[in-house]
Design an enzyme around this catalytic site. Structure first.
Site, mmCIF file in Angstrom:
data_model
loop_
_atom_site.group_PDB
_atom_site.id
_atom_site.type_symbol
_atom_site.label_atom_id
_atom_site.label_comp_id
_atom_site.label_asym_id
_atom_site.label_seq_id
_atom_site.Cartn_x
_atom_site.Cartn_y
_atom_site.Cartn_z
ATOM 1 N N ALA A 176 53.052 116.499 86.931
ATOM 2 C CA ALA A 176 53.052 115.076 87.284
ATOM 3 C C ALA A 176 54.419 114.458 87.032
ATOM 4 C CB ALA A 176 51.969 114.336 86.495
ATOM 5 N N ASP A 177 55.043 114.798 85.923
ATOM 6 C CA ASP A 177 56.372 114.280 85.623
ATOM 7 C C ASP A 177 57.383 114.685 86.687
ATOM 8 O OD1 ASP A 177 56.033 112.812 83.267
ATOM 9 O OD2 ASP A 177 56.144 114.586 82.010
ATOM 10 N N PHE A 178 57.388 115.962 87.039
ATOM 11 C CA PHE A 178 58.438 116.439 87.939
ATOM 12 C C PHE A 178 58.149 116.101 89.401
ATOM 13 C CE2 PHE A 178 59.497 118.657 84.098
ATOM 14 C CZ PHE A 178 60.888 118.631 84.120
#
Length: 400
Positions: free
Chosen positions: A169-171
């Site tokens: 989700a972050d990347f």
């Protein structure tokens, strides 16, 4: 091919990114040639604080902040706010991934800064977006994986929901943030105007569930289960990870031609006329039996032997590599994606280059991430004309 300058040469980015999401967008901008200035509070961003713990917490900061210059700035100080506003006049992009409303409360939100510089691209990444009833929910990679539905469909049918191992989700959201910034810069070339762009982590996750959503559409009244390593929509067979003599191996047959090729690779042409396996629909209906055929073949072979056989017959497949193997991979190193550098505090480390390639412009060599505030004197001198004594006073006053 004609040598060309980096596509974002001359673009100045004020990077307030923290942890993974924002810093990754900043890294992609830096690798595209932008002058990226990482701005941290005097104590450092959260990842810098984690770095002090050492161990596995140290490497991500180095991975995501190479090729950037680094300054400190205290936005809770009135003088710090003045300094940012002065820098914004000379900047093209400001990116941040604070919680919604944080920058506005400090007096340096999009509206305030774009009033100073109408050409500014103000880029915001949050968990749930800048609007909507869930706007203020706390967001981390695992909570977004949970709220987006991703965890509910990950794992094996007889086990609990499982998060993805990587911080997807972050990347994903960091990559989308880069895309939004690049798109807004393109628009500015035509209109001369900047704009606010935003990315919500939860929204970047939704399209990844396409196969699973297909099952929801086809079975609206049935709870959706987890499929382990099988296809998320249980619509392709074989599609699995199979045990072999020295590890695991992934094989997928997207169509009946792939299956016929796999039968040849396995030496099982005797099954070519078997109605259980004649079509993908039949193999899906007999998924356990299909997997059993492939498992029986793979079990006695090494990954290299399986890859040689499937490669000869053009069957989509790959060995399951561990991270030590990935770090040593000749393909990744040969293309320049993985680069070994000497870091002043971590020693010899491997860092990623940008996956975005601009032909005619070589990938810039990785530069080690900088110590906190390492470029205060240079940046404040270049952008704002401050001398060493003035920079020292700002530090003493707690503004930087």
């Amino acid at each position: 091919m004609e040598a060309r300058p980096p596509p974002l040469a001359g673009i100045t980015v004020l990077d307030f990114g923290q942890v993974y999401q924002g810093p990754y967008a900043g890294l992609l901008l830096a690798k595209a040639g932008a002058n990226v200035i990482k701005i941290e509070p005097p104590r450092g961003e959260p990842l810098r604080v984690r770095e002090a713990v050492g161990g596995g917490a140290s490497l991500p900061l180095a991975m995501l902040n190479s090729n950037k210059r680094t300054i400190t700035l205290n936005l809770k100080s009135p003088k710090g706010v003045e300094l940012l506003k002065a820098m914004v006049v000379k900047a093209d992009v400001l990116l941040e991934n604070f919680a919604p409303g944080v920058m506005d409360r400090l007096g340096v939100g999009a509206e305030a800064l774009m009033a100073i510089n109408p050409r500014l691209i103000y880029a915001s990444a949050t968990g749930y977006g800048l609007s909507g009833p869930e706007r203020d929910n706390l967001a981390m990679d695992i909570t977004i994986q949970a709220a987006s539905g991703a965890i509910s469909v990950t794992g094996f049918p007889d086990g609990p929901p499982v998060k993805a191992g990587p911080a997807i989700a972050d990347f994903l959201s960091g990559t989308h943030l880069y895309g939004a910034i690049a798109t807004a810069l393109f628009e500015r070339e035509r209109t001369g105007r900047g704009r606010l762009v935003e990315v919500a982590m939860i929204e970047t996750m939704f399209p990844t569930l396409a196969s699973n959503l297909g099952m929801v559409h086809n079975n609206p009244d049935r709870p959706l289960g987890r499929t382990g390593n099988r296809h998320g929509g249980l619509a392709i067979s074989p599609y699995n990870v199979y045990a072999c003599r020295d590890g695991w191996f992934a094989i997928i047959c997207n169509n009946d031609d792939h299956w016929a090729a796999l039968l040849r690779a396995m030496g099982r042409e005797d099954l070519a006329g078997d109605p259980r396996f004649a079509t993908n629909a039949a193999r899906v209906a007999h998924m356990a039996e299909t997997d059993a055929v492939v498992e029986a073949w793979a079990a006695g072979l090494s990954r290299a032997e399986i890859f040689a056989a499937t490669g000869r017959h053009k069957v989509p497949s790959a060995p399951v590599r561990d991270l030590h193997e990935v770090l040593a991979n000749d393909h990744m190193k040969g293309r320049g994606m993985l680069e070994a550098i000497d870091h002043p505090s971590l020693g010899r480390i491997t860092v990623p280059n940008s996956p975005l390639r601009y032909h005619g412009t070589p990938q810039p060599p990785a530069e080690p991430s900088r110590a906190i505030g390492a470029d205060n004197l240079e940046i404040y001198g270049q952008l704002l004309g401050l001398d060493a004594a003035e920079v020292e006073r700002l530090k003493a006053d707690g503004a930087i």
